[in-house]
Design a protein around this motif. Structure first.
Motif, PDB file in Angstrom:
ATOM      1  N   SER A 167       1.001   4.485  -0.703  1.00 28.30           N
ATOM      2  CA  SER A 167       0.609   3.075  -0.780  1.00 28.30           C
ATOM      3  C   SER A 167      -0.896   2.922  -0.590  1.00 28.30           C
ATOM      4  O   SER A 167      -1.527   2.058  -1.207  1.00 28.30           O
ATOM      5  CB  SER A 167       1.342   2.253   0.280  1.00 28.30           C
ATOM      6  OG  SER A 167       2.720   2.289   0.035  1.00 28.30           O
ATOM      7  N   GLN A 182       4.920  -2.816  -1.765  1.00 26.21           N
ATOM      8  CA  GLN A 182       6.061  -2.175  -1.114  1.00 26.21           C
ATOM      9  C   GLN A 182       6.903  -3.213  -0.377  1.00 26.21           C
ATOM     10  O   GLN A 182       8.117  -3.242  -0.510  1.00 26.21           O
ATOM     11  CB  GLN A 182       5.571  -1.101  -0.151  1.00 26.21           C
ATOM     12  CG  GLN A 182       6.705  -0.310   0.478  1.00 26.21           C
ATOM     13  CD  GLN A 182       6.195   0.868   1.286  1.00 26.21           C
ATOM     14  OE1 GLN A 182       5.026   1.234   1.234  1.00 26.21           O
ATOM     15  NE2 GLN A 182       7.076   1.468   2.045  1.00 26.21           N
ATOM     16  N   ASP A 218       5.120  -0.100  -6.430  1.00 24.77           N
ATOM     17  CA  ASP A 218       5.283   0.553  -5.129  1.00 24.77           C
ATOM     18  C   ASP A 218       6.733   0.412  -4.670  1.00 24.77           C
ATOM     19  O   ASP A 218       7.140  -0.652  -4.208  1.00 24.77           O
ATOM     20  CB  ASP A 218       4.316  -0.068  -4.109  1.00 24.77           C
ATOM     21  CG  ASP A 218       4.106   0.836  -2.903  1.00 24.77           C
ATOM     22  OD1 ASP A 218       4.919   1.762  -2.709  1.00 24.77           O
ATOM     23  OD2 ASP A 218       3.135   0.613  -2.154  1.00 24.77           O
ATOM     24  N   GLU A 219       7.481   1.452  -4.825  1.00 21.02           N
ATOM     25  CA  GLU A 219       8.903   1.490  -4.456  1.00 21.02           C
ATOM     26  C   GLU A 219       9.695   0.310  -5.012  1.00 21.02           C
ATOM     27  O   GLU A 219      10.316  -0.439  -4.248  1.00 21.02           O
ATOM     28  CB  GLU A 219       9.049   1.568  -2.923  1.00 21.02           C
ATOM     29  CG  GLU A 219       8.308   2.763  -2.347  1.00 21.02           C
ATOM     30  CD  GLU A 219       8.739   3.121  -0.937  1.00 21.02           C
ATOM     31  OE1 GLU A 219       9.816   2.681  -0.514  1.00 21.02           O
ATOM     32  OE2 GLU A 219       7.992   3.856  -0.280  1.00 21.02           O
TER      33      GLU A 219
HETATM   34 MG    MG Z   1       4.251   3.146   1.061  1.00 21.81          MG
END
Ligand code: MG
Ligand code: ADP
Length: 664
Positions: free
Chosen positions: A432, A474, A565-566
């Motif tokens: 991240s 995230q 991000d994810e």
């Molecule tokens: Mg992360």
């Protein structure tokens, strides 16, 4: 709904226009004028407090600046009303800009303190600058003159009415425009706003300036209406009164502002007459009885919940009918009533009245079938830009340090145009952080980053976003109180080129831009399968839909590179399958995708290249299959102290979730 509002508004206007004939008593007309003036100020203050989410206890200061500027221009320079009022608005706007500077650094209670200090300084200055302001003695101002005729109080009422109507329209248009959406986005998530190309600094300053302009208008009208202004009329109490009126009426509502202004102006007056006060208390008892009764019947409250407020009300009634002299108790009663209202109606009167409609809307949209993502084209793809083997993005030896911890230690990354590039690694490995460096949220302490031939190190996030890099977060960063459609529209702000005059006059060119942005936003929602939820508030969406909306919003920038991000975290298996299809389709539109993900089956199936980070260092890179069998990667996942999150149940049994399962 729009039409009902319009008819209702016109009716109110006719009533307001007939008011001077209805009131024989000039005192009441004067009260209504003050309500109108306060309402104009509150419209502007609401932009700041309600929409942008900045607390201001400095509006009495701005109000004073407006009043004194107009007063001085008309008395000392002898200039007419139509010169003094715009000048006062302009001067107050400048002061609003000054007030914005602390707001760029501090928020919340600190900002409240700073704005309060600002307003106090203004008061002291007015007191001290005798030569200009007459100091504590105040300034005599006369009603404006139009065509050699000095307006009477009754005629001035219509001037104020016109100002209220025009301000109402202006503020409503501003708030429905890209400006208003930017303001509200700042409240929802400043960092996401920045990453959607909405420059946080610029729009914060603009919000203060616009808000102050209305305070300036209100102030100048006030000096003509009162015909006498003195510094002690703009003190601390007035600041509190304004904030109170706003909260009381209900934030984010023009009608609420008028209601709030009415209460804070009328209530103290009603409290000065014992008989009136008693009838007010009776009215209050009736309203509370109705509300409590309805609440009990519909099982929204339990008897226990209403016991305390009812008891308190009973005590208040006994107290109210036992006092003989109200003048001494006036402020106490006013304060108590305000406290009770704010405690029980935290969203103000308008928030309370609107609540059933909001719930109704939520019920309706919950009932509509959720649509699937659809195979619509996002935009015309430019084939030439798509198929190049040149790296679109290159980072070299990036170092990012937090205290003693090197979150990124000389990371080098090269992302090929048109590819899906996976970025994996255990928790805390710096994935991240890398994304934050690429999008300008963090500035690395060393290293170079080049996107499309230009260095992006040190560039502000909004510039980087407009340069073609969009992202998701995230922990989802939506503009929670804005609708699904508005969330996407925020990212279209850069497509608007018409300025404030076009917005205020609702010119055709601007309307075309609005329509075009809306059409494109709806197309994106259709693509993401969110079209049926367009009017729902983003915070009410199920988690999976929120993630999809965030991707849709990022697409509105028409990015060349999209960082996710994810995106699959917390999604169910069927949702993940949809997501995979969506990501592939996005890539087919010529967008380069960088994917941080813990779902290894997903990473392995769609990524062209995978980079593995561990403790801030790149430990492997290459084709998914090769990386998967790299001993250092296996070691990182096995030996690291970081714990992998429990994998979601996969839709395809037997497919490993984490690398190590396959190897073991
Ligand atoms: Mg992360
Ligand atoms: P990942 O996304 O790979 O799980 P992060 O990039 O979020 O990891 O974090 C990498 C390391 O940097 C972690 O040890 C984290 O605690 C630290 N870190 C990230 N952001 C900050 C910050 N703003 N302040 C201090 N430490 C941070």
């Amino acid at each position: 709904m729009r039409n009902v509002q319009l008819i209702f508004g016109c009716l109110l206007l006719v009533l307001a226009a007939a008011l001077p004939q209805a009131f024989q008593n000039p005192y009441y007309l004067h009260l209504v004028v003050v309500i109108g003036i306060y309402a104009v100020l509150l419209f502007g203050m609401d932009i700041l407090v309600g929409y942008t989410g900045e607390v201001s206890l400095g509006h009495a200061g701005l109000f004073a600046v407006g009043a004194y500027t107009a007063g001085l221009i008309s008395t000392k320079l002898g200039l007419p009303f139509y010169a003094a009022v715009p000048a006062a608005m302009a001067v107050t706007a400048v002061f609003g800009g000054l007030l914005a500077f602390p707001a760029l650094r501090v928020t919340g209670p600190y900002l409240a303190m700073v704005t309060l200090a600002f307003s106090t300084i203004i008061m002291i200055l007015i007191n001290e600058m005798d030569f200009l302001t007459n100091g504590p003695q105040g300034l005599q101002v006369q009603k404006p003159v139009f065509f050699d005729h000095r307006l009477t109080s009754e005629e001035f009422y219509y001037v104020v009415l016109a100002a209220v109507v025009l301000s109402f329209i202006a503020v409503t248009r501003i708030l429905r425009s890209p400006l208003g959406r930017a303001f509200e986005a700042l409240r929802g998530s400043p960092v996401a706003a920045d990453c959607m190309g909405v420059n946080v600094y610029r729009y914060k300053v603009l919000a203060f300036v616009i808000s102050a302009t209305f305070a300036g208008l209100a102030g100048s009208l006030f000096s003509y209406s009162e015909e006498y202004i003195a510094p002690n009329g703009f003190g601390f109490e007035l600041n509190v009164l304004f904030l109170l009126a706003l909260i009381l009426g209900g934030k984010k509502s023009r009608v609420g502002a008028i209601l709030g202004a009415s209460v804070v102006v009328l209530l103290p007056n009603w409290l000065s007459d014992l008989a009136l006060f008693h009838s007010l208390v009776v009215g209050l008892v009736v309203i509370v009885a109705l509300a409590v009764g309805a609440g009990l019947v519909r099982k929204r409250f339990t008897p226990r919940q209403v016991a305390l407020p009812c008891l308190a009300l009973a005590v208040f009634v006994v107290f109210a009918f036992n006092i003989t002299d109200i003048t001494e108790q006036r402020l106490t009663i006013f304060g108590l009533m305000m406290l009770a209202v704010i405690y029980y109606l935290p969203n103000g009167v308008m928030g309370f009245l609107k609540a059933p409609f909001v719930r109704l809307k939520a019920d309706q949209s919950a009932a509509t079938n959720l649509s699937k993502p659809r195979a619509v084209a996002l935009w015309e793809t430019d084939k030439s830009a798509q198929s190049s083997s040149e790296p679109l993005f290159m980072a070299k030896d990036i170092v990012m340090q937090f205290g003693g911890l090197k979150a990124l230690n000389k990371v080098t990354l090269s992302i090929t145009s048109g590819s899906i590039h996976g970025l994996i690694g255990p928790n805390g490995s710096g994935k991240s952080t890398m994304m934050n460096v690429i999008t300008g949220i963090y500035v690395p302490i060393a290293g170079a980053a080049v996107f499309d031939g230009h260095s992006i190190v040190g560039r502000p996030p909004s510039k980087i976003a407009l340069g073609g890099i969009a992202r998701t977060f995230q922990n989802v960063q939506l503009f929670g109180e804005m609708s699904v459609l508005e969330n996407v529209l925020v990212a279209f702000n850069h497509t608007f080129h018409r300025g404030l005059p076009a917005i205020l006059l609702n010119l055709p060119g601007y309307r075309t831009e609005q329509q075009a942005a809306k059409d494109k936003a709806l197309n994106i929602l259709d693509f993401m399968g969110l079209k049926s939820l367009r009017d729902e508030e983003a915070r009410n969406l199920p988690y999976g839909k929120q993630r999809l909306l965030e991707i849709g919003r990022a697409l509105a920038l028409k990015p060349r590179m999209l960082l996710l991000d994810e995106p699959a975290a917390g999604l169910t298996a069927p949702d993940i399958a949809d997501l995979v299809q969506i990501i592939k389709k996005i890539r087919d539109h010529g967008v380069t995708v960088v994917l941080i993900e813990h779902h290894m089956d997903m990473v392995m199936s769609i990524c062209d290249t995978v980079t593995v980070l561990d403790f801030g260092q790149k430990i492997a890179e290459g084709k998914p299959a090769v990386v998967q069998s790299d001993p250092r990667v296996i070691e990182a996942y096995l030996g690291g102290s970081a714990v992998e999150p429990e994998p979601e149940p996969s839709s395809e049994p037997g497919v490993p979730h984490v690398l190590i399962q396959k190897e073991a």
